[in-house]
Design a protein around this motif. Structure first.
Motif, short mmCIF file in Angstrom:
data_model
loop_
_atom_site.label_atom_id
_atom_site.label_comp_id
_atom_site.label_asym_id
_atom_site.label_seq_id
_atom_site.Cartn_x
_atom_site.Cartn_y
_atom_site.Cartn_z
N UNK A 1 0.85 -1.20 0.00
CA UNK A 1 0.00 0.00 0.00
C UNK A 1 0.88 1.25 0.00
N UNK A 2 0.60 2.13 -0.93
CA UNK A 2 1.37 3.38 -1.06
C UNK A 2 0.47 4.55 -0.67
N UNK A 3 0.90 5.34 0.31
CA UNK A 3 0.09 6.45 0.81
C UNK A 3 0.82 7.77 0.59
N UNK A 4 0.12 8.72 0.00
CA UNK A 4 0.65 10.08 -0.15
C UNK A 4 0.32 10.88 1.11
N UNK A 5 1.29 11.62 1.60
CA UNK A 5 1.12 12.35 2.86
C UNK A 5 1.35 13.84 2.64
N UNK A 6 0.36 14.63 3.00
CA UNK A 6 0.50 16.09 3.01
C UNK A 6 1.25 16.44 4.30
N UNK A 7 2.56 16.57 4.20
CA UNK A 7 3.38 16.78 5.40
C UNK A 7 3.22 18.17 6.00
N UNK A 8 2.65 19.11 5.26
CA UNK A 8 2.56 20.50 5.73
C UNK A 8 1.22 20.81 6.38
N UNK A 9 0.23 19.91 6.27
CA UNK A 9 -1.11 20.19 6.76
C UNK A 9 -1.21 20.15 8.27
N UNK A 10 -2.25 20.79 8.80
CA UNK A 10 -2.51 20.77 10.23
C UNK A 10 -1.90 21.94 10.97
N UNK A 11 -2.15 21.98 12.27
CA UNK A 11 -1.64 23.08 13.10
C UNK A 11 -0.14 23.01 13.30
N UNK A 12 0.43 21.80 13.22
CA UNK A 12 1.84 21.62 13.58
C UNK A 12 2.73 21.20 12.42
N UNK A 13 2.16 20.79 11.29
CA UNK A 13 2.94 20.48 10.11
C UNK A 13 3.97 19.38 10.29
N UNK A 14 5.17 19.56 9.71
CA UNK A 14 6.18 18.51 9.71
C UNK A 14 6.64 18.06 11.09
N UNK A 15 6.54 18.92 12.10
CA UNK A 15 6.97 18.53 13.44
C UNK A 15 6.13 17.39 13.99
N UNK A 16 4.95 17.19 13.42
CA UNK A 16 4.07 16.08 13.80
C UNK A 16 4.02 15.01 12.72
N UNK A 17 3.84 15.44 11.47
CA UNK A 17 3.62 14.46 10.40
C UNK A 17 4.84 13.57 10.16
N UNK A 18 6.05 14.12 10.21
CA UNK A 18 7.23 13.31 9.92
C UNK A 18 7.51 12.27 11.01
N UNK A 19 7.47 12.61 12.30
CA UNK A 19 7.61 11.56 13.32
C UNK A 19 6.52 10.50 13.21
N UNK A 20 5.31 10.92 12.86
CA UNK A 20 4.21 9.96 12.69
C UNK A 20 4.51 9.01 11.54
#
Length: 361
Positions: free
Chosen positions: A13-32
């Protein structure tokens, strides 16, 4: 409803991730993303963001980075996201689903960005299935049976017709079937009472359409349900308009947070209560986990010709990882194919005049 054709789970399964979205952006999306990849060896990620943000993703396994020059802010109007920010991380991430090369295209997209913008851009790029007028947001809420009640719509459509509610029931049934393996999930229509005579004219008309669909064997309609039935687990799926659904969602999250805070306050009032807290800690931790809304993050935008999942804008790493896992399960279990099959079979079989006219995709 006839059984869905046999569908083997996707091996990768290949998932595209909007790493910039949300209140915290990459500081949350990348560790996740890092934690998600560790737990899902059969997953790949397409990380979309600014060049500076993606530099921190260097070394992540099974990932491909795609640079976007713009970011949709949480307070951007829909028109800005749709017409002016054509190279936003959100738009580029959704566009990964439409790539012509199957070896590169994503099976799903996840974003914690602006809900209105995400819905508008997704609908513009991916289009809706024939017979579906509006996509809807579906999410999970814990119930007393130890399982989850699926609820939609949770905010995409404030004003809905009876025909829209029927379409939500069809799409939601496909969601439950894909995620839980239930071919005949029960459907409840959220109302102010169980009696058919109660509710607005729209709700009464929706009840008629749902009963007709049930009589034809197209959905398993239980009947009207009330707000407490969501948490009782009376039905597998609860259908409502986006205004009511969003209020129910935010109320439940607020209540869970308040209860957790109250319990913490009571256990820290004195030395004796602190000692009691130590003894009760395993139970308290299990309770906290059961009501933690972060563990139910990831609402599916159903009705589109592609899988898009919405995480809370305020998501932390755990909540965003949960949304990634939700998208992974849906894609792996061929949710899109199941939705298409059920929509085609149900809406085409309904008597003429009982559904809204199909929308050209």
């Amino acid at each position: 409803m006839s059984p869905h054709p046999a569908l083997e789970p996707l091996p990768l399964v290949r998932i595209a991730v909007d790493c910039m979205g949300g209140d915290h952006g990459p500081s949350v999306t990348l560790p996740a993303c890092r934690a998600f990849l560790e737990r899902h060896p059969a997953a790949e990620l397409v990380l979309v963001g600014t060049a500076d943000a993606l530099a921190a993703a260097s070394g992540l396994p099974r990932t491909r980075c795609v640079v976007a020059s713009e970011v949709v802010a949480m307070d951007d109007p829909v028109e800005v996201a749709l017409r002016k920010k054509r190279d936003s991380s959100m738009r580029v991430a959704i566009g990964q689903i439409k790539l012509a090369d199957p070896a590169m295209a994503a099976h799903a997209c996840v974003s914690a960005g602006n809900t209105g913008a995400l819905m508008a851009v997704s609908r513009y790029l991916l289009k809706t299935f024939d017979g579906i007028d509006r996509p809807a947001i579906a999410a999970l809420l814990p119930n007393a049976r130890g399982r989850f009640t699926k609820v939609l719509d949770l905010g995409a459509n404030v004003d809905c017709s009876a025909e829209h509610l029927l379409q939500f029931a069809v799409m939601g049934s496909a969601l439950v079937s894909a995620l839980d393996g239930l071919e005949e999930p029960t459907v409840g229509l959220l109302n102010i009472g169980e009696e058919t005579i109660k509710g607005s004219e729209t709700i009464k008309r929706a009840g008629e359409l749902l009963r007709a669909a049930h009589a034809g064997g197209h959905i398993n309609f239980h009947g009207n349900v009330e707000g407490n039935d969501i948490f009782k687990g009376t039905t597998d799926l609860v259908v409502c308009d986006g205004f009511v659904g969003n209020v129910a969602l935010k109320t439940s999250e607020g209540l869970a947070g308040m209860l957790s805070q109250m319990i913490k306050e009571e256990f820290t009032r004195s030395a004796w209560t602190k000692l009691a807290a130590l003894v009760a800690m395993p139970v308290l931790n299990r309770f906290k986990a059961r009501v933690d809304h972060r563990r139910y993050s990831g609402g599916a935008l159903l009705g589109l010709r592609g899988l898009v999942f919405k995480a809370h804008g305020s998501s932390d790493a755990l909540a965003f990882e949960t949304a990634l896992a939700r998208a992974y399960d849906a894609a792996r279990n061929r949710l899109l194919d199941r939705v298409h099959h059920r929509i085609a079979e149900t809406l085409q079989a309904m008597p003429s005049g009982d559904t809204a006219a199909p929308q050209a995709a």
